[in-house]
Design a protein around this motif. Structure first.
Motif, short mmCIF file in Angstrom:
data_model
loop_
_atom_site.label_atom_id
_atom_site.label_comp_id
_atom_site.label_asym_id
_atom_site.label_seq_id
_atom_site.Cartn_x
_atom_site.Cartn_y
_atom_site.Cartn_z
N SER A 1 -53.39 -7.89 -34.67
CA SER A 1 -52.19 -8.46 -35.27
C SER A 1 -51.22 -7.34 -35.60
O SER A 1 -51.56 -6.14 -35.55
CB SER A 1 -52.55 -9.22 -36.54
OG SER A 1 -53.01 -8.31 -37.54
N VAL A 2 -50.00 -7.70 -35.96
CA VAL A 2 -49.02 -6.70 -36.37
C VAL A 2 -49.52 -5.96 -37.61
O VAL A 2 -49.42 -4.73 -37.70
CB VAL A 2 -47.66 -7.37 -36.63
CG1 VAL A 2 -46.71 -6.40 -37.36
CG2 VAL A 2 -47.03 -7.82 -35.32
N ALA A 3 -50.06 -6.69 -38.56
CA ALA A 3 -50.59 -6.04 -39.77
C ALA A 3 -51.69 -5.05 -39.41
O ALA A 3 -51.77 -3.96 -40.00
CB ALA A 3 -51.11 -7.09 -40.74
N GLU A 4 -52.55 -5.41 -38.44
CA GLU A 4 -53.62 -4.50 -38.04
C GLU A 4 -53.09 -3.29 -37.29
O GLU A 4 -53.64 -2.19 -37.41
CB GLU A 4 -54.64 -5.27 -37.20
CG GLU A 4 -55.49 -6.23 -38.02
CD GLU A 4 -56.33 -7.16 -37.19
OE1 GLU A 4 -57.36 -7.62 -37.68
OE2 GLU A 4 -55.93 -7.45 -36.03
N GLN A 5 -52.03 -3.46 -36.52
CA GLN A 5 -51.45 -2.30 -35.86
C GLN A 5 -50.90 -1.31 -36.88
O GLN A 5 -51.07 -0.10 -36.74
CB GLN A 5 -50.36 -2.74 -34.88
CG GLN A 5 -50.90 -3.50 -33.68
CD GLN A 5 -49.98 -3.43 -32.50
OE1 GLN A 5 -49.62 -2.37 -32.03
NE2 GLN A 5 -49.61 -4.60 -31.98
N PHE A 6 -50.25 -1.82 -37.92
CA PHE A 6 -49.76 -0.93 -38.98
C PHE A 6 -50.94 -0.28 -39.72
O PHE A 6 -50.86 0.88 -40.11
CB PHE A 6 -48.89 -1.70 -39.97
CG PHE A 6 -47.49 -1.94 -39.50
CD1 PHE A 6 -46.67 -0.90 -39.13
CD2 PHE A 6 -46.99 -3.23 -39.42
CE1 PHE A 6 -45.37 -1.12 -38.69
CE2 PHE A 6 -45.68 -3.47 -38.99
CZ PHE A 6 -44.88 -2.41 -38.62
N ALA A 7 -52.01 -1.03 -39.89
CA ALA A 7 -53.15 -0.53 -40.68
C ALA A 7 -53.98 0.49 -39.92
O ALA A 7 -54.61 1.35 -40.54
CB ALA A 7 -54.03 -1.70 -41.11
N TYR A 8 -54.01 0.38 -38.55
CA TYR A 8 -54.93 1.20 -37.79
C TYR A 8 -54.28 2.06 -36.71
O TYR A 8 -54.91 2.98 -36.20
CB TYR A 8 -55.98 0.31 -37.12
CG TYR A 8 -56.68 -0.64 -38.07
CD1 TYR A 8 -57.13 -0.20 -39.31
CD2 TYR A 8 -56.87 -1.99 -37.73
CE1 TYR A 8 -57.76 -1.08 -40.19
CE2 TYR A 8 -57.50 -2.87 -38.60
CZ TYR A 8 -57.94 -2.41 -39.83
OH TYR A 8 -58.56 -3.27 -40.69
#
Length: 499
Positions: free
Chosen positions: A168-175
């Motif tokens: 997800s977009v949130a996971e791309q920012f997180a990882y």
């Protein structure tokens, strides 16, 4: 809705929910991201042995591709080593296309629909990667992960340079390393008796009779579907699933997601061979007169599952003397160093001296821009090389025996005496990959190679490098050939032959 519009809209919707302040930057980055992916796709269409392309014809204003169904695809002359986004549009018949995913969908060739969706995701994720503050070439990082996080665009030649399906977009920012996060790796306890361990597993990652296996949070949530109580803070590197622990090792984790082309799990066989490979790497490095260091594997463990395993490696940065910088070759373009002919030739000479020397000995490195690092002096001169991750090298028992080197106990897939297979591995990664990506064009690569090869000792491998087409993985053909195991190859024009 076309896959391009679908992926871009989905990312925009998610971005509006998690980082609405970046929506304008994302929208502004989309045209450049489309051109970057289209440039990579056009390279593949122009040079890979795709079965539905029956002819390629240079014309006064570029190149025409003839398709098996009679259609014609027209675009600019294709430089297979050019890295700037120079392809902004092509024509299929009379219809213009500036979006690679839309083009692939409308080509309607076998397996194009799935690949079009991947291209759409690559464009959207690349635009998302470019929403950050950007790099300052004159401000060099003081950490090993700082260099890795400067590489926003991923693979310089793969159309799926930023495809991260399942994130997800949130996971791309997180990882995603380009976003600069700190990732809390889960420490999953597993009975030591249920694990295969090679090397030394550190005391701090043990709990009595249990090992604490580092697990990527995405893996824990989506594949293992389990929680954990203890964590280890680390910084993601270019490969996303390998992370740097401040003051400690690099941790390679299993990640059951398809990034670029491959699912990034860790096989039990690779864990079993890791200590042997590490010792072999040290033996290889000892024969390079100090020009190469191979990072040591400190320990590796698996719960007899490719989904729950980890490898601990020393940081390449430990090989830097005061004032020196260890830089992944993929990050060289962010250093602000001038791509002068003399600098490129010096770097090419260093890389080919090591690469061809080890090839003659019997080891073909997969020395692409992620695995290969260069030690730079304070003034930016290339001094030495560092290589990490030996899992995909190829080894020739016959060549090793010729030089009196014992053949290590390695998986059968790594062993071959075929000169073509050995040269493909090295030339495809080092010359058509790392050096080409650094040079940025066929002309610059050819000039650097022409200067460098004059000072190299003669050998059949050097003759092949100078006279034969350059092999490279056919990355698009591989993505459009489901069910076909192993690498597929293309032959690129040799920039030395045309000079």
């Amino acid at each position: 809705m076309h896959p391009a519009a679908t992926a871009e809209a989905e990312v925009a919707d998610e971005l509006a929910a998690v980082r609405p302040g970046l929506l304008a930057r994302y929208a502004a980055a989309l045209p450049g991201a489309r051109a970057a992916v289209l440039t990579r796709l056009w390279r593949a269409l122009a040079h890979e042995p795709l079965p539905w392309i029956t002819g390629r014809e240079p014309v006064s204003d570029g190149l025409v591709l003839r398709l098996a169904d009679g259609r014609r695809l027209h675009g600019p002359a294709a430089d297979p080593y050019r890295t700037d986004a120079y392809v902004t549009g092509v024509r299929l018949g009379a219809a213009p296309y500036g979006d690679p995913a839309r083009l692939m969908a409308d080509l309607a060739v076998p397996h194009s629909a799935g690949f079009a969706a991947e291209l759409g995701h690559s464009v959207a994720s690349l635009a998302l990667s470019r929403t950050g503050p950007g790099n300052h070439p004159d401000e060099w990082p003081d950490s090993d992960w700082g260099w890795e996080q400067r590489v926003t665009d991923g693979h310089p030649f793969h159309p799926n340079c930023r495809a991260r399906p399942g994130f997800s977009v949130a996971e791309q920012f997180a990882y995603g390393p380009e976003h600069g996060p700190v990732v809390e790796l889960g420490l999953v306890p597993v009975p030591a008796s249920a694990c295969l361990v090679t090397g030394r597993w550190p005391r701090e990652l043990r709990d009595g009779e249990r090992l604490l296996l580092p697990v990527h949070p995405w893996q824990a949530a989506h594949v293992l579907k389990r929680s954990y109580d203890r964590t280890l803070a680390a910084h993601p590197l270019m490969s996303l699933r390998t992370l740097a622990v401040p003051g400690g090792p690099h941790v390679k984790t299993a990640l059951g997601a398809r990034l670029t082309s491959s699912v990034r799990d860790i096989s039990v066989a690779s864990i079993a061979a890791s200590d042997t490979l590490s010792a072999f790497g040290r033996e290889l490095a000892a024969r390079t007169d100090g020009l190469l260091h191979v990072t040591r594997t400190l320990g590796a463990a698996t719960a007899h599952s490719p989904d729950l395993a980890a490898v601990l490696r020393e940081s390449p940065g430990v090989r830097a003397a005061p004032g020196e910088h260890v830089v992944p070759v993929a990050a060289l373009a962010t250093t602000g160093l001038p791509r002068s002919p003399s600098w490129l030739a010096g770097f090419a000479r260093l890389a080919l001296t090591v690469g061809l020397g080890l090839l003659e000995l019997g080891a073909a490195l997969e020395a692409h821009g992620q695995n290969l690092l260069v030690v730079l002096s304070a003034s930016g001169e290339p001094l030495r090389l560092v290589y990490r991750d030996l899992a995909d090298i190829r080894v020739s028992p016959a060549r090793l025996a010729r030089h009196g080197v014992a053949v290590p106990d390695l998986p059968a897939r790594m062993l071959t005496d075929d000169p073509a297979a050995l040269r493909r591995k090295l030339f495809g990664s080092l010359v058509a990959g790392a050096l080409a990506g650094t040079a940025g064009s066929a002309a610059a690569l050819g000039a650097a190679l022409e200067t460098a090869v004059r000072e190299l000792p003669p050998s059949p491998d050097l003759v092949a490098l100078c006279e034969e087409p350059l092999p490279v993985k056919a990355l698009t053909l591989m993505r459009m050939s489901p069910g076909v195991d192993g690498d597929l190859w293309a032959l690129l024009p040799n920039p030395l032959v045309s000079r």
